[in-house]
Design a protein around this motif. Structure first.
Motif, PDB file in Angstrom:
ATOM      1  N   LEU A   1       0.810  -1.224   0.000  1.00 57.11           N
ATOM      2  CA  LEU A   1       0.000   0.000   0.000  1.00 57.11           C
ATOM      3  C   LEU A   1       0.842   1.273   0.000  1.00 57.11           C
ATOM      4  N   VAL A   2       2.126   1.154   0.313  1.00 56.13           N
ATOM      5  CA  VAL A   2       2.949   2.333   0.600  1.00 56.13           C
ATOM      6  C   VAL A   2       2.955   3.331  -0.545  1.00 56.13           C
ATOM      7  N   ASN A   3       3.063   2.873  -1.770  1.00 58.27           N
ATOM      8  CA  ASN A   3       3.111   3.793  -2.913  1.00 58.27           C
ATOM      9  C   ASN A   3       1.752   4.023  -3.551  1.00 58.27           C
ATOM     10  N   LYS A   4       0.696   3.511  -2.900  1.00 59.13           N
ATOM     11  CA  LYS A   4      -0.613   3.573  -3.541  1.00 59.13           C
ATOM     12  C   LYS A   4      -1.695   4.204  -2.672  1.00 59.13           C
ATOM     13  N   ALA A   5      -1.432   4.401  -1.405  1.00 58.02           N
ATOM     14  CA  ALA A   5      -2.467   4.908  -0.500  1.00 58.02           C
ATOM     15  C   ALA A   5      -1.883   5.961   0.433  1.00 58.02           C
ATOM     16  N   SER A   6      -2.770   6.720   1.052  1.00 56.18           N
ATOM     17  CA  SER A   6      -2.318   7.743   1.999  1.00 56.18           C
ATOM     18  C   SER A   6      -1.749   7.082   3.244  1.00 56.18           C
ATOM     19  N   PHE A   7      -0.900   7.824   3.950  1.00 56.67           N
ATOM     20  CA  PHE A   7      -0.292   7.290   5.173  1.00 56.67           C
ATOM     21  C   PHE A   7      -1.376   7.010   6.214  1.00 56.67           C
ATOM     22  N   THR A   8      -2.401   7.858   6.257  1.00 58.72           N
ATOM     23  CA  THR A   8      -3.478   7.651   7.220  1.00 58.72           C
ATOM     24  C   THR A   8      -4.200   6.332   6.950  1.00 58.72           C
ATOM     25  N   TYR A   9      -4.431   6.040   5.665  1.00 60.96           N
ATOM     26  CA  TYR A   9      -5.083   4.784   5.304  1.00 60.96           C
ATOM     27  C   TYR A   9      -4.202   3.601   5.702  1.00 60.96           C
ATOM     28  N   ILE A  10      -2.890   3.711   5.444  1.00 65.07           N
ATOM     29  CA  ILE A  10      -1.951   2.646   5.817  1.00 65.07           C
ATOM     30  C   ILE A  10      -1.963   2.447   7.336  1.00 65.07           C
ATOM     31  N   TYR A  11      -1.968   3.548   8.070  1.00 59.79           N
ATOM     32  CA  TYR A  11      -1.994   3.492   9.538  1.00 59.79           C
ATOM     33  C   TYR A  11      -3.230   2.737  10.023  1.00 59.79           C
ATOM     34  N   ASP A  12      -4.391   3.068   9.446  1.00 59.89           N
ATOM     35  CA  ASP A  12      -5.616   2.379   9.844  1.00 59.89           C
ATOM     36  C   ASP A  12      -5.569   0.895   9.494  1.00 59.89           C
ATOM     37  N   GLU A  13      -4.974   0.565   8.358  1.00 61.55           N
ATOM     38  CA  GLU A  13      -4.846  -0.838   7.975  1.00 61.55           C
ATOM     39  C   GLU A  13      -3.902  -1.586   8.919  1.00 61.55           C
ATOM     40  N   ILE A  14      -2.855  -0.919   9.372  1.00 60.33           N
ATOM     41  CA  ILE A  14      -1.949  -1.533  10.354  1.00 60.33           C
ATOM     42  C   ILE A  14      -2.719  -1.870  11.628  1.00 60.33           C
ATOM     43  N   LEU A  15      -3.525  -0.926  12.113  1.00 57.09           N
ATOM     44  CA  LEU A  15      -4.316  -1.161  13.315  1.00 57.09           C
ATOM     45  C   LEU A  15      -5.254  -2.350  13.134  1.00 57.09           C
ATOM     46  N   LYS A  16      -5.831  -2.452  11.940  1.00 58.08           N
ATOM     47  CA  LYS A  16      -6.800  -3.516  11.671  1.00 58.08           C
ATOM     48  C   LYS A  16      -6.119  -4.869  11.484  1.00 58.08           C
ATOM     49  N   GLU A  17      -5.084  -4.918  10.649  1.00 61.44           N
ATOM     50  CA  GLU A  17      -4.446  -6.192  10.324  1.00 61.44           C
ATOM     51  C   GLU A  17      -3.726  -6.811  11.524  1.00 61.44           C
ATOM     52  N   PHE A  18      -3.215  -5.984  12.420  1.00 66.56           N
ATOM     53  CA  PHE A  18      -2.528  -6.511  13.596  1.00 66.56           C
ATOM     54  C   PHE A  18      -3.456  -6.614  14.819  1.00 66.56           C
ATOM     55  N   ASN A  19      -4.772  -6.418  14.578  1.00 69.82           N
ATOM     56  CA  ASN A  19      -5.783  -6.596  15.645  1.00 69.82           C
ATOM     57  C   ASN A  19      -5.454  -5.805  16.907  1.00 69.82           C
ATOM     58  N   LEU A  20      -5.022  -4.563  16.733  1.00 68.87           N
ATOM     59  CA  LEU A  20      -4.547  -3.801  17.874  1.00 68.87           C
ATOM     60  C   LEU A  20      -5.653  -3.536  18.898  1.00 68.87           C
ATOM     61  N   TYR A  21      -6.849  -3.195  18.430  1.00 62.78           N
ATOM     62  CA  TYR A  21      -7.922  -2.859  19.370  1.00 62.78           C
ATOM     63  C   TYR A  21      -8.310  -4.059  20.232  1.00 62.78           C
ATOM     64  N   LYS A  22      -8.230  -5.238  19.666  1.00 63.27           N
ATOM     65  CA  LYS A  22      -8.574  -6.451  20.412  1.00 63.27           C
ATOM     66  C   LYS A  22      -7.644  -6.659  21.603  1.00 63.27           C
ATOM     67  N   HIS A  23      -6.383  -6.243  21.463  1.00 65.71           N
ATOM     68  CA  HIS A  23      -5.383  -6.512  22.496  1.00 65.71           C
ATOM     69  C   HIS A  23      -5.221  -5.377  23.509  1.00 65.71           C
ATOM     70  N   LEU A  24      -5.872  -4.230  23.291  1.00 62.84           N
ATOM     71  CA  LEU A  24      -5.680  -3.088  24.188  1.00 62.84           C
ATOM     72  C   LEU A  24      -5.981  -3.390  25.650  1.00 62.84           C
ATOM     73  N   PRO A  25      -7.018  -4.177  25.966  1.00 63.05           N
ATOM     74  CA  PRO A  25      -7.290  -4.437  27.389  1.00 63.05           C
ATOM     75  C   PRO A  25      -6.126  -5.065  28.136  1.00 63.05           C
ATOM     76  N   LYS A  26      -5.185  -5.676  27.435  1.00 61.45           N
ATOM     77  CA  LYS A  26      -4.045  -6.305  28.094  1.00 61.45           C
ATOM     78  C   LYS A  26      -3.167  -5.287  28.815  1.00 61.45           C
ATOM     79  N   ILE A  27      -3.104  -4.053  28.275  1.00 62.30           N
ATOM     80  CA  ILE A  27      -2.206  -3.056  28.863  1.00 62.30           C
ATOM     81  C   ILE A  27      -2.950  -2.048  29.726  1.00 62.30           C
ATOM     82  N   GLY A  28      -4.297  -2.165  29.796  1.00 63.03           N
ATOM     83  CA  GLY A  28      -5.062  -1.288  30.682  1.00 63.03           C
ATOM     84  C   GLY A  28      -5.198   0.124  30.155  1.00 63.03           C
ATOM     85  N   ASN A  29      -5.953   0.951  30.884  1.00 66.40           N
ATOM     86  CA  ASN A  29      -6.189   2.349  30.502  1.00 66.40           C
ATOM     87  C   ASN A  29      -6.589   2.453  29.032  1.00 66.40           C
ATOM     88  N   VAL A  30      -7.579   1.649  28.655  1.00 66.18           N
ATOM     89  CA  VAL A  30      -7.955   1.558  27.241  1.00 66.18           C
ATOM     90  C   VAL A  30      -8.315   2.923  26.677  1.00 66.18           C
TER      91      VAL A  30
END
Length: 709
Positions: free
Chosen positions: A318-347
């Protein structure tokens, strides 16, 4: 510095003899250390400017009594001369009289450290308000009162925010304001409105409600993301993706790449065992201990050593084809970041950090920083500081402003709203005080065994009095930012009668308490409608899900969308785009996204209008015979992969198509040429017309033609 000039006469004399005059602005905020230094290098040549009523930096060790002491001496002709500047050229006379009504009660020698009635009332000095800016109605403050909802279906914060949103929409375009640049009255616009708050904790919720009403909003604040674990992990993921996009890595880059892998592997996202990570690290080194690619080929297919590598390489496409913001959101989604947030607290705090980084990526991308530079800035890798940025206080940005009172000092705004006045002052620190020093009474302390300590109580009360006095001055600073209209929103207790006379008591512990104690302030009681639908725009803890973008693989060249956008619809589109893709840093870009090129009268931004009407911008030269496709989102199959992109502006005429990509300023970066080549290839797959590609700087109003053939 003090030690240097104290102990070295030659240095002190050289500095002293080189200074003809020393001018100190904001003298009321001077500290004792600063005063000592000035005394050492001055020679009866100090000119001080200040206003004791605006001393609001006690937490920075400011000592307002330095000012009052000189003021009293100079008034008697001792040691210096006092010059009173009593004319105010910022505000209408009604605003100044409203300020008088409040502070003739609140600000005394005991509370506020100055007797307001002793020649501290300001005179209106801007005579243009009486001539060129004369209004048919008065501009006295609006005192808006409300009762708390006993059924608790709506909070006080919601009531106040919804009132402000509804009032702005009532006033915008209907109320006239004086524009000093034009020298005449004009209809008010969103940029004329500012909301000042004592603390920043309410910024985001207030912004959400304003944008629910399609009111463009910008928060002015220092945004600091400290080096929390989540910041390091996010930046590691970003850099893994960026490095995965490179054909080859230098030795240093390879070392960093696998260090990033280690950070992610050991993080809350994966929590890999050390032995497993060690095996991976052995796999990616050759016999010379040089790092190699994180995959091998099995039966002709690439096999990655770990899913972290596989996902990084997938996102790298995606790097040469999409905006950085779009790439950032895809990183959050593909690595399931929101699912793991409760592990570190202060969600909730972690979500705030995630959103702030997204805002910074939007802002930095608009400025023109490349992806690695943006990544460097997120955690201050290059300069050793935390990621921090301050929004430019550009008065021409067509948006309602939100900021703290401290941030507003020195600024001015046409309309000012003052909500959340009933939030209690934070006196927690006083309950922890065990020892202190007061110039008037010396040291005071409290031992654990002390049940009662008169000396301590005296010191404690004096320290608290000083804090209360500063809060009174802070309210003064807030109200005097206003040029034309003060609007105060205050919670009213229906069971308590208005006071017959002012009395200062220890129970006054909020700005709302101050105002409710002032006699003859009559509030207009409002019953404010609150629409809970605004909550659907928010995320809730770790259950928050990213909004999926919708892609439509259609031919955009068959017909033009015929909807005409009036001024309000333009603003609505702008606010919606802000909520999804941008924050306040790229307002010009956002306005261009919703401009009606066939109705230039609807454009309120002078900067955008100048760009569109500039003859040298050839792609805008024939608006009447052009079709415009804004934010043209596409996805199409190219060979073995799907290509996604968003074209800022496509202009179609009978014989030519222009592709225009907006940038804030940097259009000389050749990296953008690849992006435009992707756009060109897509359009070429849909049309046989001549195609030209341009990068357009909205701030500098200049363009560069990009040759993609």
């Amino acid at each position: 510095a003090i030690k240097l000039v104290k102990e070295n006469d030659d240095i002190r004399d050289e500095i002293k003899n080189s200074l003809y005059e020393i001018l100190i602005d904001e003298y009321q905020d001077t500290s004792d250390l600063q005063e000592d230094f000035i005394n050492l290098i001055s020679d009866d040549n100090v000119f001080m400017v200040g206003d004791i009523k605006q001393s609001i930096y006690l937490f920075r060790n400011a000592n307002p009594f330095l000012f009052t002491e000189k003021l009293e001496k100079y008034s008697k002709g001792e040691e210096g001369k006092r010059i009173d500047l009593t004319s105010n050229f910022r505000s209408r006379d009604e605003v100044l009289r409203d300020v008088d009504r409040i502070f003739k009660h609140l600000m005394t020698k005991e509370h506020g450290d100055v007797d307001y009635q002793d020649n501290h009332s300001l005179k209106a000095g801007n005579k243009n308000y009486d001539t060129l800016g004369k209004l048919d109605k008065d501009s006295h403050m609006d005192l808006i009162g409300y009762y708390s909802d006993k059924e608790k279906k709506k909070t006080d914060d919601e009531i106040e925010a919804f009132y402000i949103a509804q009032d702005i929409l009532r006033r915008k375009g209907n109320d006239l304001v004086y524009d000093s640049k034009l020298g005449s009255l004009r209809p008010s616009t969103f940029k004329d409105y500012c909301i000042l708050i004592d603390r920043s904790t309410k910024f985001e919720s207030l912004k959400k409600i304003l944008e629910f009403y399609s009111i463009p909003t910008i928060i002015y604040s220092d945004t600091v993301v400290e080096k929390e674990d989540i910041v390091y992990v996010l930046n590691a993921l970003i850099r893994l993706v960026l490095y995965s996009n490179k054909d080859s890595l230098s030795k240093k880059e390879a070392q960093e790449y696998y260090h990033l892998f280690y950070v992610v592997a050991k993080s809350f996202l994966f929590e890999y065992d050390d032995n497993y990570v060690a095996k991976i690290m052995i796999k990616v080194r050759d016999e010379n201990k040089y790092y190699t690619k994180p995959y091998e080929y099995l039966d002709g297919k690439r096999s990655y050593f770990d899913s972290i590598f596989e996902t990084s390489y997938k996102l790298a496409k995606l790097v040469n084809k999409a905006s950085f913001t779009y790439i950032y959101d895809e990183i959050l989604k593909e690595f399931n970041l929101y699912k793991h947030l409760p592990k570190i607290g202060n969600v909730k705090d972690q979500l705030t950090i995630i959103e702030r980084i997204r805002s910074f990526i939007d802002f930095a991308s608009l400025v023109g920083d490349d992806y690695f530079t943006i990544s460097d800035k997120i955690t201050g890798i290059k300069d050793g500081t935390d990621f921090k940025y301050t929004a430019d206080q550009n008065e021409d940005i067509e948006a309602v402003k939100i900021m703290t009172i401290h941030k507003s000092k020195g600024l001015e705004f046409t309309y000012c709203y003052f909500p959340y006045l009933n939030k209690r002052f934070n006196f927690d620190d006083f309950t922890k005080i065990k020892i202190g020093y007061l110039e008037e009474s010396g040291m005071y302390c409290k031992r654990k065994t002390d049940k009662a300590n008169v000396v301590f109580e005296v010191g404690y009360r004096e320290a608290k009095r000083k804090q209360i006095s500063e809060k009174i001055r802070l309210l003064y600073v807030a109200l005097t930012r206003t040029k034309e209209k003060i609007t105060i929103i205050n919670n009213i207790n229906p069971d308590k009668a208005p006071p017959a006379e002012f009395e200062f008591t220890d129970s006054l512990s909020s700005f709302g308490d101050f105002l409710n104690a002032i006699p003859n302030l009559k509030y207009d009681i409002q019953d404010v409608d609150v629409n809970k639908d605004y909550l659907s725009h928010s995320y809730k803890e770790y259950k928050y899900k990213l909004k999926k973008r919708k892609y439509n693989d259609i031919s955009y060249f068959k017909e033009e969308i015929q909807e005409k956008r009036a001024s309000k619809k333009v603003i609505k589109v702008l606010a919606e785009k802000e909520k999804q893709d941008i924050e306040y840093g790229n307002m010009l870009h956002a306005i261009m996204e919703s401009v009606d090129f066939h109705n230039l009268e609807s454009i309120e931004s002078k900067e955008i209008l100048n760009v569109i009407q500039d003859p040298k911008n050839i792609f805008f030269n024939d608006l009447n015979n052009s079709k415009f496709y804004q934010e043209l989102e596409f996805i199409y199959q190219k060979e073995q992969e799907k290509v996604h992109g968003i074209i800022d502006l496509l202009i179609e005429r009978d014989d030519i198509i222009y592709i225009v990509d907006y940038k804030a300023s940097d259009i000389d970066n050749k990296g953008y040429d690849k992006q435009l080549k992707v756009y060109y290839d897509y359009v070429r797959s849909r049309s046989s017309k001549k195609i030209e590609c341009y990068l357009l700087s909205l701030i500098q109003n200049r363009f560069r033609k990009v040759e993609v053939n």
